[in-house]
Enzyme design. Sequence first.
Site, short mmCIF file in Angstrom:
data_model
loop_
_atom_site.label_atom_id
_atom_site.label_comp_id
_atom_site.label_asym_id
_atom_site.label_seq_id
_atom_site.Cartn_x
_atom_site.Cartn_y
_atom_site.Cartn_z
N HIS A 36 0.84 -1.19 0.00
CA HIS A 36 0.00 0.00 0.00
C HIS A 36 0.88 1.25 0.00
O HIS A 36 1.90 1.29 0.69
CB HIS A 36 -0.91 0.01 1.23
CG HIS A 36 -1.66 -1.26 1.42
ND1 HIS A 36 -2.61 -1.70 0.53
CD2 HIS A 36 -1.58 -2.21 2.38
CE1 HIS A 36 -3.10 -2.87 0.95
NE2 HIS A 36 -2.48 -3.20 2.07
N GLU A 38 -1.72 -0.83 8.41
CA GLU A 38 -2.64 -1.81 8.99
C GLU A 38 -1.94 -2.71 9.99
O GLU A 38 -0.71 -2.73 10.08
CB GLU A 38 -3.27 -2.66 7.88
CG GLU A 38 -2.28 -3.45 7.05
CD GLU A 38 -2.91 -4.08 5.81
OE1 GLU A 38 -4.10 -4.40 5.84
OE2 GLU A 38 -2.17 -4.27 4.82
N HIS A 80 3.47 -7.69 1.30
CA HIS A 80 2.87 -8.63 2.25
C HIS A 80 1.76 -9.44 1.60
O HIS A 80 1.24 -9.08 0.54
CB HIS A 80 2.30 -7.88 3.47
CG HIS A 80 1.21 -6.90 3.11
ND1 HIS A 80 1.46 -5.60 2.70
CD2 HIS A 80 -0.14 -7.03 3.09
CE1 HIS A 80 0.32 -4.99 2.45
NE2 HIS A 80 -0.67 -5.84 2.68
N ARG A 94 -1.48 -4.54 -6.22
CA ARG A 94 -1.29 -5.99 -6.33
C ARG A 94 -0.13 -6.23 -7.29
O ARG A 94 -0.14 -5.77 -8.42
CB ARG A 94 -2.58 -6.63 -6.86
CG ARG A 94 -2.56 -8.15 -6.87
CD ARG A 94 -3.83 -8.71 -7.52
NE ARG A 94 -5.03 -8.34 -6.81
CZ ARG A 94 -6.05 -7.68 -7.35
NH1 ARG A 94 -6.02 -7.30 -8.60
NH2 ARG A 94 -7.11 -7.41 -6.63
#
Length: 322
Positions: free
Chosen positions: A103, A120, A178, A198
């Site tokens: 991200h 996150e 990740h 992605r």
Amino acid sequence: MKIHPLKFNPILKERLWGGTKLKDVLGKPIENDITGESWELSAVEGDVSVVANGDLQGTSLQKLINEYPEELLGKSVFERFGNEFPILIKFIDAKQDLSIQLHPNDELAKKRHNSFGKTEMWYIMDADKGAELIVGFNKDVSKEEYAKSIEDDTLLELLNYETVKEGDTFFINTGKIHAIGAGVLLAEIQQTSDITYRVFDFNRKDKDGNLRELHTELALDAVDYEKKDDFKVKYSVEKDTVNQMVACPYFNTNFLELTEDLELDITTRDSFTIYMCVGGSATVENDFGSAKINKGETVLIPANSNFIKLISSGAKLLEVTI
């Protein structure tokens, strides 16, 4: 405004990689065998949570924020984020490996997408034997080496794999590559953002036979190429008290394991409080009412509460504030 503890209807998401643990382990009302996410608390446009309990049942989270911003969010949170709810709370069930992704940070996300970035954290609730996460690289990698691995389909050789068990917790800052591996059920706390780059999807095809979109070029300037050991969260598990897990600019998360009732004075807490129940059950009270949460349920306590009482003889809770 007297706002009681708020539970919300889960927003269930079918995913190519999803399974049935959200129903089998957490009791969610899913109707298929590829449900990957339960959005517990969201003000993302098109996916806004709706109150499921009490006098405010049927009211959307966004309507409450618009009408009672400081009472619900807290003055400092409202001054910082306005009417945008700053975090997104989920449970995720990965029957298959998720795509490998990352991200962008706030600066890049604002410039490219007029959005927040996405920091996150994950708390592992259940994991099949040998289940893994991918977090970061296994060595320092140059931009050129990374780009070549994408081209040559050898990215997996550069990645760091972590075998996981219940209670393991990971902090995923922006830029860190990740993926959640097959067999993992987890609680996720993140900035309100759906911006994901992605970079590899195991060459899988969707139900229509198409490969999913990759964001190869966008990712090149967003990746943190350095090998780091900053992702595994070490925290105390002392019972019947608040144990700090993560403190970052976007959210603070604590762990509580209760064997008896616990009352917290929050008169100086200028933030809403969220509890995610990751084990057992508890009744959560504030000045204006109460709500019971079982494993897999979430409750929001408004900022204008003076106290929170947690009534339980056996619960594991994640406490989230700003």
